[in-house]
Design a protein around this motif. Structure first.
Motif, PDB file in Angstrom:
ATOM      1  N   UNK A 327       0.983  -1.453  -0.087  1.00  0.00           N
ATOM      2  CA  UNK A 327       0.330   0.440   0.160  1.00  0.00           C
ATOM      3  C   UNK A 327       0.837   1.277   0.008  1.00  0.00           C
ATOM      4  N   UNK A 328       0.185   2.272  -0.564  1.00  0.00           N
ATOM      5  CA  UNK A 328       1.139   3.739  -0.662  1.00  0.00           C
ATOM      6  C   UNK A 328       0.095   4.120  -0.354  1.00  0.00           C
ATOM      7  N   UNK A 329       0.583   5.949  -1.127  1.00  0.00           N
ATOM      8  CA  UNK A 329      -0.797   6.512  -0.299  1.00  0.00           C
ATOM      9  C   UNK A 329      -0.435   8.144  -0.529  1.00  0.00           C
ATOM     10  N   UNK A 334       3.805  11.650  -3.553  1.00  0.00           N
ATOM     11  CA  UNK A 334       4.072  12.807  -4.351  1.00  0.00           C
ATOM     12  C   UNK A 334       5.561  13.337  -3.423  1.00  0.00           C
ATOM     13  N   UNK A 335       6.152  13.507  -5.183  1.00  0.00           N
ATOM     14  CA  UNK A 335       7.246  14.036  -4.932  1.00  0.00           C
ATOM     15  C   UNK A 335       8.296  14.926  -3.913  1.00  0.00           C
ATOM     16  N   UNK A 336       8.536  15.053  -3.175  1.00  0.00           N
ATOM     17  CA  UNK A 336       9.214  15.474  -1.777  1.00  0.00           C
ATOM     18  C   UNK A 336       8.106  15.114  -0.757  1.00  0.00           C
ATOM     19  N   UNK A 337       7.444  14.490  -0.867  1.00  0.00           N
ATOM     20  CA  UNK A 337       6.335  14.234   0.507  1.00  0.00           C
ATOM     21  C   UNK A 337       7.009  13.836   1.634  1.00  0.00           C
ATOM     22  N   UNK A 366       0.693   8.982   6.083  1.00  0.00           N
ATOM     23  CA  UNK A 366      -0.935   9.104   5.364  1.00  0.00           C
ATOM     24  C   UNK A 366      -0.955   7.174   4.951  1.00  0.00           C
ATOM     25  N   UNK A 367      -0.210   6.686   5.897  1.00  0.00           N
ATOM     26  CA  UNK A 367      -0.288   5.060   4.952  1.00  0.00           C
ATOM     27  C   UNK A 367      -1.162   4.773   6.550  1.00  0.00           C
ATOM     28  N   UNK A 368      -2.081   3.907   6.519  1.00  0.00           N
ATOM     29  CA  UNK A 368      -4.038   3.541   6.717  1.00  0.00           C
ATOM     30  C   UNK A 368      -2.901   2.833   8.303  1.00  0.00           C
ATOM     31  N   UNK A 369      -1.501   1.879   8.252  1.00  0.00           N
ATOM     32  CA  UNK A 369      -1.496   0.976   9.354  1.00  0.00           C
ATOM     33  C   UNK A 369       0.045   0.898   9.429  1.00  0.00           C
TER      34      UNK A 369
END
Length: 481
Positions: A327-329, A334-337, A366-369
């Motif tokens: 899983x990602x977010x 996003x670049x430089x996230x 902001x990963x869910x877990x």
């Protein structure tokens, strides 16, 4: 061979697939002694080539025209001006001698967004002069006294004398077509005269030279100055006679024994030649940057690039289904996230459940877990990227030190060498500085290591610009005596 600084243990919580992925990354990011010696050898070749001409090296090796060393006994009042992006710093430094005592008055100004671009560069300079005028009103002036000032500017400048240089490019968000080619000292001096300010601009300089001299006034054995923050640079002393490309007959002297500070611009090391141990992740970051194949050393060791390297590696691991369950977010994509500051947090997390790392993953990215294994991998990736960055910086410093020792430049068996360093990474990233020092110690000759000290500049490096103004006076006085 593994890294000379940190022998990594096997993952405590990761599964076999995750361990294999980490093993692969460690092979790419842990630099062995042979690799570091190769970096040093290549750096030395680039350094020497850059002293010969402006075409043969990734290192610009720009003469600063600052010769000699401060003693810490000099006295006087000097002004300094620094422009970094949208920030203007005006500073008054009172040198009191007595082994480097000084007093500082400093004020910060902001350049309005509408002055970042325009048709007439003079408009911007007039605003800068207004800021200097306001500063003088705050600190007061002495009647019938003209204050020497040195300027440290973020523009790319082709310097031809201590008090002469033409702008090659503005950068940093500035856009003034008629600013390129301007003799910046002459323009600043003219606009200050029109304003009626009791100032003479005696020198232009850059951040690395300022860091060196800010430390040297209080530590006379200082021979290297390093800036390592959003960007990176190094300045050091080199015999004038070795700077072959400096063919100014008005400057060169017969049997010249003077040492001059050279601005290496080492940020660009490795940019046109495969002299650095780049990985696929480095090449991807470089391709997607605003300046591909430029400032490669900087992109491997500093600023926002470190966080972006970590992000690219995490995405790679997600795509291999070995991190976050695949899983990602939106933030991670996003670049430089992944902010570089997250690295400091994750590396320092020694809690049982890696809670600080969980906060970065779930609240910032902001990963869910995240599992404990996921957190351990994120922390390890941060360690790998940070370790390689600090190791490369240590190797570059070692290359400069070895060059100076081999040529007997400014080294005293009694006092040794002192290195001054300034930058947010050094102040905010707890593990970075110790790793740099450890790498230097392992790569320089054994009899030199105990005589080498490293000092972190805590006060503003703009003090160094005031020292440049003082040195400019000394150089002028020596030339006329």
């Amino acid at each position: 061979m593994g890294s000379p600084t940190i022998p990594f243990e096997k993952l405590k919580y990761g599964n076999e697939q995750q361990q294999l992925a980490i093993d692969e990354l460690e092979r790419q990011f842990c630099l062995d002694r042979e690799t570091l010696e190769h970096v040093i050898d290549q750096f030395d070749k680039e350094l020497k080539a850059g002293l010969l001409d402006d075409r043969s090296s990734d290192l610009n090796m720009i003469p600063s025209f600052v010769t000699g060393y401060p003693t810490g006994q000099e006295k006087g009042t000097y002004l300094a001006l620094e422009i970094i992006g949208m920030d203007i710093y005006a500073c008054q430094v009172k040198l009191k001698g007595e082994g480097g005592k000084l007093a500082i008055n400093q004020y910060q100004y902001k350049i309005p967004q509408d002055l970042m671009s325009g048709d007439d560069f003079v408009v911007l300079i007039d605003y800068v002069v207004e800021c200097v005028s306001d500063f003088l009103g705050r600190v007061g002036t002495q009647d019938l006294f003209v204050y020497p000032m040195a300027c440290s500017l973020c523009f790319a400048i082709k310097q031809t004398a201590l008090n002469n240089g033409r702008i090659l490019s503005l950068g940093h968000g500035f856009s003034y077509p008629n600013g390129v080619g301007v003799d910046i000292v002459q323009l600043m001096h003219e606009r200050m005269q029109i304003k009626g300010l009791p100032i003479k601009v005696v020198a232009i300089t850059n951040d690395a030279v300022c860091v060196l001299l800010a430390h040297a006034y209080q530590h006379s054995s200082t021979r290297l100055g390093i800036v390592h923050s959003l960007g990176t640079n190094c300045a050091y002393y080199e015999p004038v006679s070795n700077v072959v490309k400096l063919q100014d007959p008005s400057f060169q002297q017969p049997n010249d024994r003077r040492n001059m500070i050279i601005n290496t611009e080492w940020c660009n090391f490795g940019s046109s030649r495969r002299t650095l141990p780049c990985t696929w992740f480095d090449r991807k970051l470089d391709r997607e940057s605003i300046n591909p194949q430029y400032h490669v050393f900087e992109k491997m060791t500093t600023g926002i690039a470190l966080g972006e390297l970590v992000r690219n590696i995490l995405i790679y691991l997600v795509d291999r289904d070995v991190l976050f369950g695949g899983e990602s977010s939106e933030t991670l994509n996003r670049q430089h996230g992944f902010d570089t500051s997250y690295m400091y947090v994750c590396e320092a997390d020694d809690s049982e459940d890696l809670e600080d790392t969980r906060i970065v993953i779930e609240d910032m990215l902001h990963l869910s877990s995240s599992t404990l294994g996921d957190r351990e991998i994120v922390r390890r990736v941060c360690q790998l990227v940070g370790l390689r960055a600090s190791t490369l910086v240590g190797a570059a410093i070692a290359a400069v030190v070895k060059h100076m020792v081999q040529h007997g430049i400014g080294f005293s068996e009694e006092d040794g060498y002192s290195i001054s360093i300034s930058g947010e990474i050094y102040e905010d990233y707890p593990s970075f500085h110790p790793r740099v020092c450890q790498t230097i110690k392992e790569l320089i000759p054994g009899h030199i290591a105990p005589k080498l000290t490293v000092g972190i500049i805590k006060h503003s490096r703009i003090v160094g610009a005031a020292i440049v103004a003082m040195m400019a006076e000394k150089i002028t006085a020596d030339a006329t005596s």
